[in-house]
Design a protein around this motif. Structure first.
Motif, PDB file in Angstrom:
ATOM      1  N   LEU A  54       0.692  -1.148  -0.242  1.00  0.00           N
ATOM      2  CA  LEU A  54      -0.221  -0.139   0.214  1.00  0.00           C
ATOM      3  C   LEU A  54       0.784   1.296   0.253  1.00  0.00           C
ATOM      4  O   LEU A  54       1.875   1.535   0.844  1.00  0.00           O
ATOM      5  CB  LEU A  54      -0.849  -0.467   0.874  1.00  0.00           C
ATOM      6  CG  LEU A  54      -1.798   1.781   1.626  1.00  0.00           C
ATOM      7  CD1 LEU A  54      -2.683   1.244   0.195  1.00  0.00           C
ATOM      8  CD2 LEU A  54      -2.464   1.403   2.990  1.00  0.00           C
ATOM      9  N   SER A  55       0.595   2.093  -1.126  1.00  0.00           N
ATOM     10  CA  SER A  55       1.200   3.221  -1.069  1.00  0.00           C
ATOM     11  C   SER A  55       0.779   4.315  -1.409  1.00  0.00           C
ATOM     12  O   SER A  55      -0.511   4.709  -2.140  1.00  0.00           O
ATOM     13  CB  SER A  55       2.515   3.395  -1.833  1.00  0.00           C
ATOM     14  OG  SER A  55       3.055   4.129  -2.840  1.00  0.00           O
ATOM     15  N   LEU A  56       0.491   4.955  -0.404  1.00  0.00           N
ATOM     16  CA  LEU A  56      -0.604   6.558  -0.488  1.00  0.00           C
ATOM     17  C   LEU A  56       0.413   8.030  -0.914  1.00  0.00           C
ATOM     18  O   LEU A  56       1.591   7.891  -0.579  1.00  0.00           O
ATOM     19  CB  LEU A  56      -0.988   6.431   0.959  1.00  0.00           C
ATOM     20  CG  LEU A  56      -1.445   5.811   1.233  1.00  0.00           C
ATOM     21  CD1 LEU A  56      -2.689   6.056   2.457  1.00  0.00           C
ATOM     22  CD2 LEU A  56      -2.944   5.242   0.349  1.00  0.00           C
ATOM     23  N   THR A  57       0.124   8.291  -2.347  1.00  0.00           N
ATOM     24  CA  THR A  57       0.788   9.992  -2.004  1.00  0.00           C
ATOM     25  C   THR A  57      -0.323  10.874  -2.274  1.00  0.00           C
ATOM     26  O   THR A  57      -1.504  10.703  -1.745  1.00  0.00           O
ATOM     27  CB  THR A  57       0.905   9.762  -3.903  1.00  0.00           C
ATOM     28  OG1 THR A  57      -0.425   9.296  -4.066  1.00  0.00           O
ATOM     29  CG2 THR A  57       1.714   8.233  -4.286  1.00  0.00           C
ATOM     30  N   PHE A  58       0.036  11.902  -2.294  1.00  0.00           N
ATOM     31  CA  PHE A  58      -0.764  12.909  -2.664  1.00  0.00           C
ATOM     32  C   PHE A  58      -1.415  13.276  -3.839  1.00  0.00           C
ATOM     33  O   PHE A  58      -2.617  14.007  -3.112  1.00  0.00           O
ATOM     34  CB  PHE A  58       0.291  14.445  -1.721  1.00  0.00           C
ATOM     35  CG  PHE A  58       0.384  14.570  -1.059  1.00  0.00           C
ATOM     36  CD1 PHE A  58      -0.011  14.820   1.151  1.00  0.00           C
ATOM     37  CD2 PHE A  58       1.923  13.920  -0.033  1.00  0.00           C
ATOM     38  CE1 PHE A  58       0.464  14.515   1.675  1.00  0.00           C
ATOM     39  CE2 PHE A  58       1.834  14.393   1.143  1.00  0.00           C
ATOM     40  CZ  PHE A  58       1.168  14.348   2.206  1.00  0.00           C
ATOM     41  N   GLU A  65       3.213   8.270 -11.519  1.00  0.00           N
ATOM     42  CA  GLU A  65       4.101   8.935 -11.868  1.00  0.00           C
ATOM     43  C   GLU A  65       5.229   7.291 -11.831  1.00  0.00           C
ATOM     44  O   GLU A  65       5.767   7.149 -11.692  1.00  0.00           O
ATOM     45  CB  GLU A  65       4.970   9.760 -11.829  1.00  0.00           C
ATOM     46  CG  GLU A  65       4.612  11.509 -12.629  1.00  0.00           C
ATOM     47  CD  GLU A  65       5.345  12.134 -12.326  1.00  0.00           C
ATOM     48  OE1 GLU A  65       6.333  12.980 -11.566  1.00  0.00           O
ATOM     49  OE2 GLU A  65       4.559  13.420 -13.068  1.00  0.00           O
ATOM     50  N   MET A  66       5.066   7.457 -10.635  1.00  0.00           N
ATOM     51  CA  MET A  66       5.653   6.260  -8.728  1.00  0.00           C
ATOM     52  C   MET A  66       5.225   4.813  -9.738  1.00  0.00           C
ATOM     53  O   MET A  66       5.896   3.913  -9.727  1.00  0.00           O
ATOM     54  CB  MET A  66       4.967   6.287  -8.256  1.00  0.00           C
ATOM     55  CG  MET A  66       5.958   7.617  -7.278  1.00  0.00           C
ATOM     56  SD  MET A  66       5.277   7.357  -5.890  1.00  0.00           S
ATOM     57  CE  MET A  66       5.981   6.106  -4.391  1.00  0.00           C
ATOM     58  N   TRP A  83      -1.479  -1.460  -4.117  1.00  0.00           N
ATOM     59  CA  TRP A  83      -2.460   0.039  -4.160  1.00  0.00           C
ATOM     60  C   TRP A  83      -1.897   1.073  -3.740  1.00  0.00           C
ATOM     61  O   TRP A  83      -1.404   0.689  -2.945  1.00  0.00           O
ATOM     62  CB  TRP A  83      -3.226  -0.845  -2.812  1.00  0.00           C
ATOM     63  CG  TRP A  83      -3.785  -1.715  -2.614  1.00  0.00           C
ATOM     64  CD1 TRP A  83      -3.040  -3.610  -2.299  1.00  0.00           C
ATOM     65  CD2 TRP A  83      -4.813  -2.300  -3.016  1.00  0.00           C
ATOM     66  NE1 TRP A  83      -4.336  -3.670  -3.284  1.00  0.00           N
ATOM     67  CE2 TRP A  83      -5.389  -3.790  -2.927  1.00  0.00           C
ATOM     68  CE3 TRP A  83      -6.152  -1.125  -3.169  1.00  0.00           C
ATOM     69  CZ2 TRP A  83      -7.294  -3.987  -2.881  1.00  0.00           C
ATOM     70  CZ3 TRP A  83      -7.113  -1.900  -2.935  1.00  0.00           C
ATOM     71  CH2 TRP A  83      -7.992  -2.676  -2.867  1.00  0.00           C
ATOM     72  N   MET A  84      -2.000   2.063  -4.328  1.00  0.00           N
ATOM     73  CA  MET A  84      -1.151   2.869  -5.025  1.00  0.00           C
ATOM     74  C   MET A  84      -1.978   4.230  -5.114  1.00  0.00           C
ATOM     75  O   MET A  84      -2.722   4.114  -5.867  1.00  0.00           O
ATOM     76  CB  MET A  84       0.268   3.322  -6.035  1.00  0.00           C
ATOM     77  CG  MET A  84       1.141   4.407  -5.531  1.00  0.00           C
ATOM     78  SD  MET A  84       1.946   3.698  -6.758  1.00  0.00           S
ATOM     79  CE  MET A  84       3.595   3.488  -5.848  1.00  0.00           C
ATOM     80  N   HIS A  88      -8.128   9.046  -1.196  1.00  0.00           N
ATOM     81  CA  HIS A  88      -9.336   9.258  -1.103  1.00  0.00           C
ATOM     82  C   HIS A  88      -9.781   8.059  -2.347  1.00  0.00           C
ATOM     83  O   HIS A  88     -10.315   6.509  -2.328  1.00  0.00           O
ATOM     84  CB  HIS A  88     -10.197  10.499  -2.232  1.00  0.00           C
ATOM     85  CG  HIS A  88     -10.298  11.530  -0.430  1.00  0.00           C
ATOM     86  ND1 HIS A  88      -9.241  12.230  -0.090  1.00  0.00           N
ATOM     87  CD2 HIS A  88     -11.275  11.874   0.269  1.00  0.00           C
ATOM     88  CE1 HIS A  88      -9.907  13.177   0.485  1.00  0.00           C
ATOM     89  NE2 HIS A  88     -10.597  12.300   0.812  1.00  0.00           N
ATOM     90  N   SER A  89      -8.195   8.112  -3.375  1.00  0.00           N
ATOM     91  CA  SER A  89      -8.288   6.775  -4.559  1.00  0.00           C
ATOM     92  C   SER A  89      -8.470   5.620  -3.836  1.00  0.00           C
ATOM     93  O   SER A  89      -9.411   5.035  -4.653  1.00  0.00           O
ATOM     94  CB  SER A  89      -8.004   7.322  -6.079  1.00  0.00           C
ATOM     95  OG  SER A  89      -6.344   7.065  -5.045  1.00  0.00           O
ATOM     96  N   VAL A  90      -7.561   5.071  -3.363  1.00  0.00           N
ATOM     97  CA  VAL A  90      -7.098   4.219  -2.872  1.00  0.00           C
ATOM     98  C   VAL A  90      -8.261   3.764  -2.181  1.00  0.00           C
ATOM     99  O   VAL A  90      -8.625   2.415  -2.067  1.00  0.00           O
ATOM    100  CB  VAL A  90      -5.691   3.713  -1.699  1.00  0.00           C
ATOM    101  CG1 VAL A  90      -5.861   2.381  -0.451  1.00  0.00           C
ATOM    102  CG2 VAL A  90      -4.682   4.272  -2.669  1.00  0.00           C
TER     103      VAL A  90
END
Length: 164
Positions: A54-58, A65-66, A83-84, A88-90
């Protein structure tokens, strides 16, 4: 392991540590995104199932890109299972996949504040309620406050103070 080339000692340690949790503290422009991206690729390369990451981004842009960078190392089929995304999207994705457990269809719609304000305006109009007396933004704020305080519709109607 071509992707490990060019990392400094601290970055290399952060990318290649496999056991236990790891905290990365670094300033702006220090390569945090690169380290996190390469760490995820390294985990997958070392047989961690991408579905378990699980990777949460801003931003969605950062997540995209990641994932693209990770796919260059481990392949598109592996990268797509991570799961990135944004919080909200995840979590919308998780809710959609688990919706049946709470009696919801998986194709439910999530309203943003403007959508909900439009619904409130429509309801006020349909019920012939004076929107000068019951200002839509105030109604919206009140509903939000009740939701934040876990006040159900039933509890609301059973509490004369709230109704007043």
């Amino acid at each position: 392991m071509e992707y490990l080339k060019g990392l400094n000692e601290a970055q290399h340690e952060a990318v290649t540590t496999l056991d236990g949790p790891l905290m990365v503290l670094a300033g702006a422009g220090s390569g945090k995104t690169r380290v996190l991206t390469m760490r995820i690729a390294h985990l997958i390369t070392n047989l961690v199932d991408p579905f378990n990451i699980l990777s949460l981004t801003f931003t969605n842009k950062a997540a995209k890109e990641m994932k693209e960078r990770i796919a260059k190392v481990v392949g598109q089929s592996e990268a797509k299972s991570i799961w990135m995304g944004t919080f909200h999207s995840v979590f919308a994705r998780i809710l959609r996949s688990e919706a049946h457990y709470i009696g919801f269809p998986s194709n439910f719609t999530i309203y943003d504040s403007q959508d909900s304000l439009n619904v409130i305006r429509k309801v006020l109009k349909e019920l012939n309620i004076d929107s000068d007396l019951y200002k839509p933004k105030k109604v919206q704020a009140r509903i939000s406050s009740y939701k934040n305080n876990l006040i159900t519709v039933k509890a609301y109607f059973n509490n004369p103070e709230l109704i007043e």
